[in-house]
Scaffold this motif. Structure first.
Motif, PDB file in Angstrom:
ATOM      1  N   HIS A   3       6.638 -46.124  58.563  1.00 42.54           N
ATOM      2  CA  HIS A   3       6.887 -45.328  57.357  1.00 42.54           C
ATOM      3  C   HIS A   3       8.316 -45.430  56.830  1.00 42.54           C
ATOM      4  O   HIS A   3       8.651 -44.780  55.835  1.00 42.54           O
ATOM      5  CB  HIS A   3       6.557 -43.862  57.633  1.00 42.54           C
ATOM      6  CG  HIS A   3       7.434 -43.204  58.649  1.00 42.54           C
ATOM      7  ND1 HIS A   3       7.602 -43.693  59.921  1.00 42.54           N
ATOM      8  CD2 HIS A   3       8.198 -42.076  58.585  1.00 42.54           C
ATOM      9  CE1 HIS A   3       8.402 -42.909  60.603  1.00 42.54           C
ATOM     10  NE2 HIS A   3       8.789 -41.929  59.815  1.00 42.54           N
ATOM     11  N   ARG A   4       9.158 -46.215  57.494  1.00 44.25           N
ATOM     12  CA  ARG A   4      10.542 -46.343  57.028  1.00 44.25           C
ATOM     13  C   ARG A   4      10.809 -47.786  56.590  1.00 44.25           C
ATOM     14  O   ARG A   4      10.115 -48.712  56.971  1.00 44.25           O
ATOM     15  CB  ARG A   4      11.533 -45.961  58.131  1.00 44.25           C
ATOM     16  CG  ARG A   4      11.423 -44.522  58.590  1.00 44.25           C
ATOM     17  CD  ARG A   4      12.662 -44.145  59.390  1.00 44.25           C
ATOM     18  NE  ARG A   4      12.544 -42.794  59.952  1.00 44.25           N
ATOM     19  CZ  ARG A   4      12.268 -42.536  61.211  1.00 44.25           C
ATOM     20  NH1 ARG A   4      12.097 -43.530  62.063  1.00 44.25           N
ATOM     21  NH2 ARG A   4      12.172 -41.298  61.643  1.00 44.25           N
ATOM     22  N   GLY A   5      11.878 -47.941  55.795  1.00 40.43           N
ATOM     23  CA  GLY A   5      12.302 -49.268  55.403  1.00 40.43           C
ATOM     24  C   GLY A   5      11.468 -49.857  54.279  1.00 40.43           C
ATOM     25  O   GLY A   5      10.450 -49.294  53.860  1.00 40.43           O
ATOM     26  N   PRO A   6      11.873 -51.039  53.786  1.00 42.87           N
ATOM     27  CA  PRO A   6      11.137 -51.699  52.693  1.00 42.87           C
ATOM     28  C   PRO A   6       9.824 -52.280  53.187  1.00 42.87           C
ATOM     29  O   PRO A   6       9.599 -52.442  54.390  1.00 42.87           O
ATOM     30  CB  PRO A   6      12.106 -52.810  52.257  1.00 42.87           C
ATOM     31  CG  PRO A   6      12.908 -53.115  53.492  1.00 42.87           C
ATOM     32  CD  PRO A   6      13.070 -51.800  54.197  1.00 42.87           C
ATOM     33  N   LEU A   7       8.956 -52.645  52.239  1.00 44.31           N
ATOM     34  CA  LEU A   7       7.641 -53.168  52.603  1.00 44.31           C
ATOM     35  C   LEU A   7       7.731 -54.470  53.392  1.00 44.31           C
ATOM     36  O   LEU A   7       6.896 -54.726  54.262  1.00 44.31           O
ATOM     37  CB  LEU A   7       6.797 -53.397  51.342  1.00 44.31           C
ATOM     38  CG  LEU A   7       6.177 -52.170  50.681  1.00 44.31           C
ATOM     39  CD1 LEU A   7       5.358 -52.581  49.476  1.00 44.31           C
ATOM     40  CD2 LEU A   7       5.321 -51.400  51.668  1.00 44.31           C
ATOM     41  N   ASP A   8       8.744 -55.287  53.106  1.00 41.38           N
ATOM     42  CA  ASP A   8       8.827 -56.570  53.798  1.00 41.38           C
ATOM     43  C   ASP A   8       9.463 -56.460  55.175  1.00 41.38           C
ATOM     44  O   ASP A   8       9.451 -57.423  55.947  1.00 41.38           O
ATOM     45  CB  ASP A   8       9.601 -57.584  52.953  1.00 41.38           C
ATOM     46  CG  ASP A   8      11.005 -57.085  52.601  1.00 41.38           C
ATOM     47  OD1 ASP A   8      11.290 -55.890  52.846  1.00 41.38           O
ATOM     48  OD2 ASP A   8      11.795 -57.883  52.078  1.00 41.38           O
ATOM     49  N   ALA A   9      10.012 -55.284  55.514  1.00 39.98           N
ATOM     50  CA  ALA A   9      10.596 -55.088  56.849  1.00 39.98           C
ATOM     51  C   ALA A   9      10.450 -53.624  57.263  1.00 39.98           C
ATOM     52  O   ALA A   9      11.427 -52.907  57.460  1.00 39.98           O
ATOM     53  CB  ALA A   9      12.065 -55.498  56.850  1.00 39.98           C
ATOM     54  N   PRO A  10       9.210 -53.150  57.391  1.00 42.74           N
ATOM     55  CA  PRO A  10       9.005 -51.725  57.694  1.00 42.74           C
ATOM     56  C   PRO A  10       9.373 -51.388  59.136  1.00 42.74           C
ATOM     57  O   PRO A  10       9.290 -52.233  60.029  1.00 42.74           O
ATOM     58  CB  PRO A  10       7.507 -51.534  57.452  1.00 42.74           C
ATOM     59  CG  PRO A  10       6.918 -52.881  57.738  1.00 42.74           C
ATOM     60  CD  PRO A  10       7.943 -53.878  57.284  1.00 42.74           C
ATOM     61  N   THR A  11       9.781 -50.148  59.355  1.00 36.51           N
ATOM     62  CA  THR A  11      10.117 -49.665  60.696  1.00 36.51           C
ATOM     63  C   THR A  11       9.556 -48.260  60.861  1.00 36.51           C
ATOM     64  O   THR A  11       8.902 -47.721  59.984  1.00 36.51           O
ATOM     65  CB  THR A  11      11.642 -49.628  60.917  1.00 36.51           C
ATOM     66  OG1 THR A  11      12.234 -48.728  59.953  1.00 36.51           O
ATOM     67  CG2 THR A  11      12.254 -51.002  60.764  1.00 36.51           C
ATOM     68  N   GLY A  12       9.869 -47.654  62.010  1.00 34.76           N
ATOM     69  CA  GLY A  12       9.455 -46.272  62.260  1.00 34.76           C
ATOM     70  C   GLY A  12       8.064 -46.196  62.862  1.00 34.76           C
ATOM     71  O   GLY A  12       7.494 -47.185  63.311  1.00 34.76           O
TER      72      GLY A  12
END
Length: 749
Positions: free
Chosen positions: A472-481
């Motif tokens: 649920h965190r970060g941009p779509l091309d590098a999501p985190t969380g």
């Protein structure tokens, strides 16, 4: 060499020395040692023992659960490559599975985890009481000497011990009742099995046709159109459907990977002496199963992987649920040599002796009716994790599972109530703990790490929501969380309708209400399946049926779903409140507070007539029948009574007046205001006057009630103990009793 002292010996020696230094009669010292100290050490010792056993059994279960799939995988290769080892190797996974089952059963039966927490709580209560007495603090600060404070100390110690015994007996009776109920279910299941003759009946063979003929010529084959000489399979939908009960003869052995056993042509021409009347051939990799549930919802012990192109001699086949066939082969398959299985019809083809292909098309699965525009939306209730009483920022999994559990008919008031069940089995982020907590509520579920969007669509088509984990965190091309939410529907354009317990992901959670919002499929593709199509983490709920009430809500758009749910959870009406409060009470205020009262009763599990009667009796007395929402003392009394009271957390000038008693059970002092602010995620320190308004005036009373665990004495109908936990005395007991009698009469309890 002198013997090394144990921890118990050290504590006894140190505490005994402190007791000897007290200026109290010898009888008091002896009582302190033989009653308070002995009970404290006993509870501490029992807590340690239960903790050790709980950890041993849990670790055995967890480690065994990790090792077992690996052994199953090894068994696949052993069975294929090593004929000498394969005769005995399957017994190793079987033995390990039995050890896992036994350790889990022992832990469940003996309740080591629950007993550890109970003993630990008793030990800490006694320790805290003892230290306050030794320091003459807390309830003993008005006692000038230890001698004068001893009667109060002795009474409070006995109360702790008595409450622990009563709670133990109450839990024991509940546990026994639960066990009796489970035993009755087992007996009923056994009775059903013994009376079901079809389980032992040999299926009648159904012979594939040699030439095209009218369907009536071939019993049970009306829905299987014949395609003479055809080997081309029609297009079929993906495997779907709600789950019926598991067969009673579930596979206990280890699943076996099958390679093609013989060419289809050879199977089709096998001599009839071996019972072959046709051939089943797999069109693609598939699973032979012990039920018609989707493969992803079944454990490895209840399915057997079969590769594309495998062929098996067929004795009989019949229609089953959810586009499945029940087939009987001429020889046994798998570790248990089983010859009757369920197969997903679109994944296989049936071939007659002359090579003729029969295209099976079982009746379609019953599915929920989508709306006119093709949208599916299940009426799953919404719980926000932000208002959770404990660990609000890490309970997304708990709130999500609670939503689905409530939708499926679990008897819980909300996610806070469900949280109390989860922590009995482990941390809220532990998926196994969630599985066990849901099972305690009678909800079947399975956790997966290889799901795709087809799995979501199939679940929704069966009328069942899913809980999925996204980055649920970060941009779509590098999501985190890591975050959990509920998928409850699908739009006509292919996007997904969700209940996000933390708010709206699309605006970086600036919006805190995440109920019924639409997340685009493209967003979920990057955040749910970042490692490819079959990489989604999630929980499926096959094996449960949506409640009838939930289905009926979909057909009543004139009434909002939220309003209908609020009516279903109403515990008391405005008229009942007015009757309990009496003729002099402010009727308009009571009417305006009714919704908040019901919200409070639901949130804090004050949800039985007896609990509600005791709660309202205390609230009515403390507020004069809802007349007073704050203390009516003057400035002088506030200054004298509360200013500088460190036990109330009033450490800054003006705290006495700023944090005077407010709410229907008057919350007093900076410390209580701080705790309530954290619980509600609302800043009452800067706006203390909010506690004089709905809903917080009554929510504060419910929070105070819940934090002191007053439901327990209320369940025992112990008015005196309820009153003591409210104000540490029996002030106004007669008035409270009068309100209680009136509430019981009106609520009929």
């Amino acid at each position: 060499m002198p013997k090394r002292k144990t921890y118990d010996d050290f504590v006894r020696e140190e505490m005994g020395g402190l007791i000897e230094q007290l200026q109290i009669p010898d009888l008091y010292k002896q009582s302190l040692k033989n009653r308070w100290l002995d009970q404290m050490m006993w509870a501490d010792k029992k807590a340690a023992q239960c903790r050790r056993w709980h950890y041993r059994l849990r670790l055995t279960t967890i480690i065994g659960g990790v090792i077992l799939p690996a052994l199953v995988g090894i068994n696949f290769q052993v069975d294929k490559d090593n004929p000498y080892v394969r005769d005995w190797f399957p017994y190793i996974p079987f033995a390990l599975s039995q050890i896992i089952a036994v350790t889990a059963a022992i832990d469940e039966f003996c309740r080591f985890g629950d007993r550890w927490r109970d003993y630990r709580r008793m030990s800490e209560d006694l320790k805290g009481e003892g230290w306050q007495y030794l320091q003459l603090s807390g309830p003993y600060e008005k006692s000038r000497t230890h001698t004068s404070g001893y009667p109060l100390f002795a009474g409070r110690v006995e109360s702790i011990i008595k409450n622990d015994v009563q709670n133990y007996i109450s839990d024991l009776l509940k546990h026994q009742a639960k066990q009796d109920e489970e035993i009755e279910k087992f007996v009923e299941s056994a009775r059903t099995v013994t009376e079901d003759r079809s389980l032992l009946a040999k299926p009648e063979p159904i012979y594939p046709p040699v030439d095209p003929s009218p369907p009536s010529t071939y019993p049970d084959l009306e829905s299987y159109p014949t395609a003479p000489g055809s080997s081309t399979a029609p297009a079929y939908p993906p495997e779907t459907g709600n789950a019926p009960p598991i067969m009673s003869n579930q596979l206990d052995g280890v699943a076996t990977l099958l390679s093609p056993t013989m060419p289809a042509s050879a199977a089709a021409t096998a001599p009839s002496s071996v019972g072959v009347v046709g051939t089943l051939r797999t069109r693609q990799d598939t699973d032979f199963k012990l039920s018609t549930q989707p493969s992803q919802s079944l454990p490895a012990t209840q399915k057997m992987r079969v590769t594309s192109g495998s062929a098996f001699g067929l004795q009989a086949f019949t229609n089953a649920e959810n586009q499945h066939l029940r087939v009987t082969f001429n020889r046994g398959l798998g570790a248990e040599n089983r010859n009757t299985w369920f197969v997903f019809a679109p994944h296989i083809e049936l071939i007659g002796k002359n090579g003729q292909v029969i295209n099976p098309t079982p009746p379609p699965t019953l599915q929920p009716t989508p709306s006119r525009n093709g949208e599916i939306r299940l009426p799953v209730p919404y719980f926000s994790q932000r208002d959770n009483m404990e660990e609000a920022f890490r309970t997304c999994n708990t709130s999500s599972c609670a939503m689905v559990a409530k939708f499926l008919g679990a008897k819980i008031s909300g996610d806070d109530a469900y949280f109390q069940i989860v922590i009995k089995y482990g941390d809220t982020t532990d998926h196994n703990a969630q599985t066990q907590a849901l099972a305690e509520l009678g909800i079947k579920s399975t956790w997966h790490t290889d799901l795709n969007f087809d799995a979501l669509d199939q679940s929704l088509a069966a009328g069942l929501p899913s809980v999925i984990g996204i980055l649920h965190r970060g941009p779509l091309d590098a999501p985190t969380g890591g975050h959990m939410l509920v998928v409850l529907g699908r739009t006509a354009s292919g996007d997904y309708i969700v209940n996000d317990p933390f708010g709206n992901l699309l605006d970086d959670y600036s919006s805190t209400n995440g109920g019924g919002i639409v997340y685009p499929r493209n967003v979920l593709k990057h955040r749910w399946t970042p490692d490819g199509n079959n990489s989604g983490w999630g929980r499926l709920f096959y094996g449960n049926s949506p409640p009838v009430a939930a289905r009926s809500l979909q057909t009543a758009p004139s009434k909002g779903i939220s309003s209908i749910l609020s009516i279903l959870s109403q515990h008391i009406t405005a008229d009942q409140l007015i009757q309990i409060a009496g003729p002099d009470a402010p009727a308009d205020r009571l009417r305006s507070f009714t919704a908040a009262v019901n919200q409070t009763l639901e949130k804090f599990q004050i949800n039985t007539p007896l609990r509600i009667a005791h709660f309202l009796a205390q609230v009515m007395h403390e507020s004069g029948g809802f007349q007073y929402l704050r203390e009516i003392w003057g400035p002088t009394e506030w200054q004298v009574s509360y200013e500088g009271r460190e036990d109330l957390g009033n450490t800054e000038p003006g705290d006495g007046k700023r944090f005077m008693g407010r709410g229907l059970i008057q919350l007093t002092g900076r410390a209580n205001y701080t705790e309530f602010s954290q619980a509600m995620n609302v800043d009452f320190l800067s706006k203390p006057e909010l506690l004089e308004q709905a809903p917080y005036a009554i929510l504060a009373a419910g929070w105070y009630w819940n934090s002191r665990k007053i439901n327990d004495p209320a369940d025992r109908d112990d008015l005196e103990e309820v009153t003591r936990r409210i104000n540490e005395g029996l002030l106004g007991l007669d008035d409270r009793a009068a309100y209680l009698r009136k509430a019981k009469s009106i609520l009929k309890c």
